[in-house]
Design an enzyme around this catalytic site. Sequence first.
Site, PDB file in Angstrom:
ATOM      1  N   GLU A  14       2.488  -8.346  -2.009  1.00 27.95           N
ATOM      2  CA  GLU A  14       1.263  -8.948  -1.459  1.00 27.95           C
ATOM      3  C   GLU A  14       1.123 -10.427  -1.766  1.00 27.95           C
ATOM      4  O   GLU A  14       0.408 -11.155  -1.052  1.00 27.95           O
ATOM      5  CB  GLU A  14       0.032  -8.194  -1.993  1.00 27.95           C
ATOM      6  CG  GLU A  14      -0.196  -6.829  -1.376  1.00 27.95           C
ATOM      7  CD  GLU A  14       0.591  -5.721  -2.057  1.00 27.95           C
ATOM      8  OE1 GLU A  14       0.320  -4.546  -1.764  1.00 27.95           O
ATOM      9  OE2 GLU A  14       1.478  -6.029  -2.897  1.00 27.95           O
ATOM     10  N   GLU A  61       1.601   1.783  -3.587  1.00 25.97           N
ATOM     11  CA  GLU A  61       0.350   2.163  -4.241  1.00 25.97           C
ATOM     12  C   GLU A  61      -0.006   3.613  -3.934  1.00 25.97           C
ATOM     13  O   GLU A  61      -0.542   4.327  -4.794  1.00 25.97           O
ATOM     14  CB  GLU A  61      -0.771   1.218  -3.808  1.00 25.97           C
ATOM     15  CG  GLU A  61      -0.629  -0.174  -4.416  1.00 25.97           C
ATOM     16  CD  GLU A  61      -1.704  -1.138  -3.959  1.00 25.97           C
ATOM     17  OE1 GLU A  61      -2.427  -1.684  -4.822  1.00 25.97           O
ATOM     18  OE2 GLU A  61      -1.834  -1.353  -2.738  1.00 25.97           O
ATOM     19  N   GLY A  91       0.803  -1.214   0.000  1.00 24.90           N
ATOM     20  CA  GLY A  91       0.000   0.000   0.000  1.00 24.90           C
ATOM     21  C   GLY A  91       0.834   1.261   0.000  1.00 24.90           C
ATOM     22  O   GLY A  91       0.382   2.319  -0.461  1.00 24.90           O
TER      23      GLY A  91
END
Length: 703
Positions: A142, A122, A119
């Site tokens: 992930e 991201e 994240g």
Amino acid sequence: MASGQTLDAVRESAQSINDVTTYARVGTVAVITIDSPPVNALGGAVRRGLMDAFARAADDSEAHAVVLACAGRTFIAGADIREFDAPDPDAPDLLDVLARIDACPKPTVAAIHGTALGGGLETALCCHYRVATPSAKVGLPEVALGLLPGAGGTQRLPRIVGAQTALEMMVLGKPVAAAPAHEIGLIDTIVEGDLLEGAIAFARNAVLSGAPPVPVRERSEGLSLPHDAELFARFRADNARAFKGYQAPENIVRAVEAAVTLPFEAGMRREAELFQELFASRQSAALRYLFFAERQTARVPDLPTGTPKRPIAKVGVIGAGTMGSGIAMNFLSAGIPVTLVEQEDAALERGVAAIRRNYEISLKKGKLTPATLDACTERLHPSLDMADLCEADLIIEAVFEKMTLKQEIFARLDGIARPGAILATNTSFLDINAIAAATSRPGDVIGLHFFSPANVMRLLEVVRGSATRPDVVATAMGLARTIAKIPVLSGVCDGFIANRMMTPRMDAAQALILEGPLPWEVDKAMVAYGFAMGPFAMLDLVGLDVIGWDPATSTSSTVTQVLCETGRWGQKRQAGFYDYDATRRPSPSPVTEALVREFQFRAETQPRLFSGEEIVERLLLPVVNEGARILEEGIALRASDIDVALVMGYGWPPVTGGPMFWADTVGLEKIIARLEAIGETPAPLLRRLADDGAALHTWPATA
């Protein structure tokens, strides 16, 4: 503006958005800083701070650009995984936060130091630009949790770096260093000096250029990179072996296919569907469980808070064989000098050569530099004199598994080792207490059971004797992390945790081939379950002659004994349970089949066909039962420690979560019923937990 002045300007103008977020302005550049130790994970407070800070930046007429930075040792290192299973996570949702960053009309710059993973990357991909320190790393790992990047990573990353590179980054899950990330366009520039100052300068230049900022979602250079219609099929074929048994890699490929073939919003919807499919899967649940289980093994509830650790600056290793040389490498690689002791010069030279050879293999693979290789080997001090261990802070014995030999060595060490030195044995089965009794300082004795190859395998069983002092335990558990091992604390028993657990599997396999299945049929079922190899292939690899067979006492009473008596010792003889060609490729052996059929006839039981599921149950249910006994006896602290030990030490397939987690997915009532059906007495703990409707893998609930 000098770096000190930049920091002063940020501090002087900083306004609190919430407890973990500040907003400042340096001239015309807004600086949003996240400070949420230890790794700035994207928990609820961070998400709220980002949402509100970017809203302020968008409305701030005096801010012409925005820099997103983080305090502490890292950029946003990832999502807060603890929230994954929360029934009602705090608002706002991460996708809403990233949509706000993505929609910012002003140039936005992510200033990355440390790591930007999952994240975190991201989030950075929702900024228009990314700058980083030379030591920074970025990645989308992930897949290790059985998931795919679920906040736009599968859609944005290919738009910058292309489908092929994006697939490699996400399916392999390995972080990429700043320099190669810059080469592929993921990082826009590397800042050699002060990161914040460089990021602000970059933001100013972006404004001065006059070019309107383009969100990554609207970029297409990566999608325009040369790739053919066969790219995805070829990637699947090239990585079929790595994909086997795992769901996440295939879903990642599908998500990237969507990025290439669909508009952005449609691709995001496809990513969400594929993410949810994985999140709801048993595989991801198992991998997420193991993620937390690994991090819990170092916690020893009965160690007093603040227990001191003994400094370990010099290590001694006795025995330069395969285990001893591998053990030594762990410390050499961690920067700790090692004195390696052997009785004979030839054995010592072989050990030193093996260490050098292993490092040279790593050098060829690009895993270390020539300078690192030289530094590691320079820390090694070979010796034929045990007296040279007198200054070591930790001495590890790694000789043949014979109690009298180990006791003799520890008795000698008692008069050599300095006061306060830790004396450790690498025994895999023997009684630590009996070894400690050979010294006048049993409190300083502990078991450090490395798994072969010791320089590769991540598991380290730390075996606490009845007299082992708390500070010795604390030191060993902490030292494991220093040498990049996962420590699991065990009490004293035959085989400790991992070996004791897996002994019933081998016993069951040997018994099962007398009832019908041939060795390769048993192995096939275990491989289908997820093991890299079955028990009989493993015996051939290790060598049938080194697993307890003694030619002086052999009685031809088992299949294994007869194979050994006829010289079929496994791969090294090109014949064991299997036949092997010159490249050690196995094939079912007619000799072994005839021998097994003969033993089946002697057993006077009618051989029958077994399904793969039956074979798995026969071999693995006794393992679960033994694990429950280990917990009842207090040998292991937690069921999750057992799962970590079996996954790390014996290659138990991670996607099942380990034997304790797997048992709960099967159902404890069924486990008990099937154990009784095969003539096994279920451990009392299994019955208690089943009666209470409780889970095995979370036992004890207070751990």
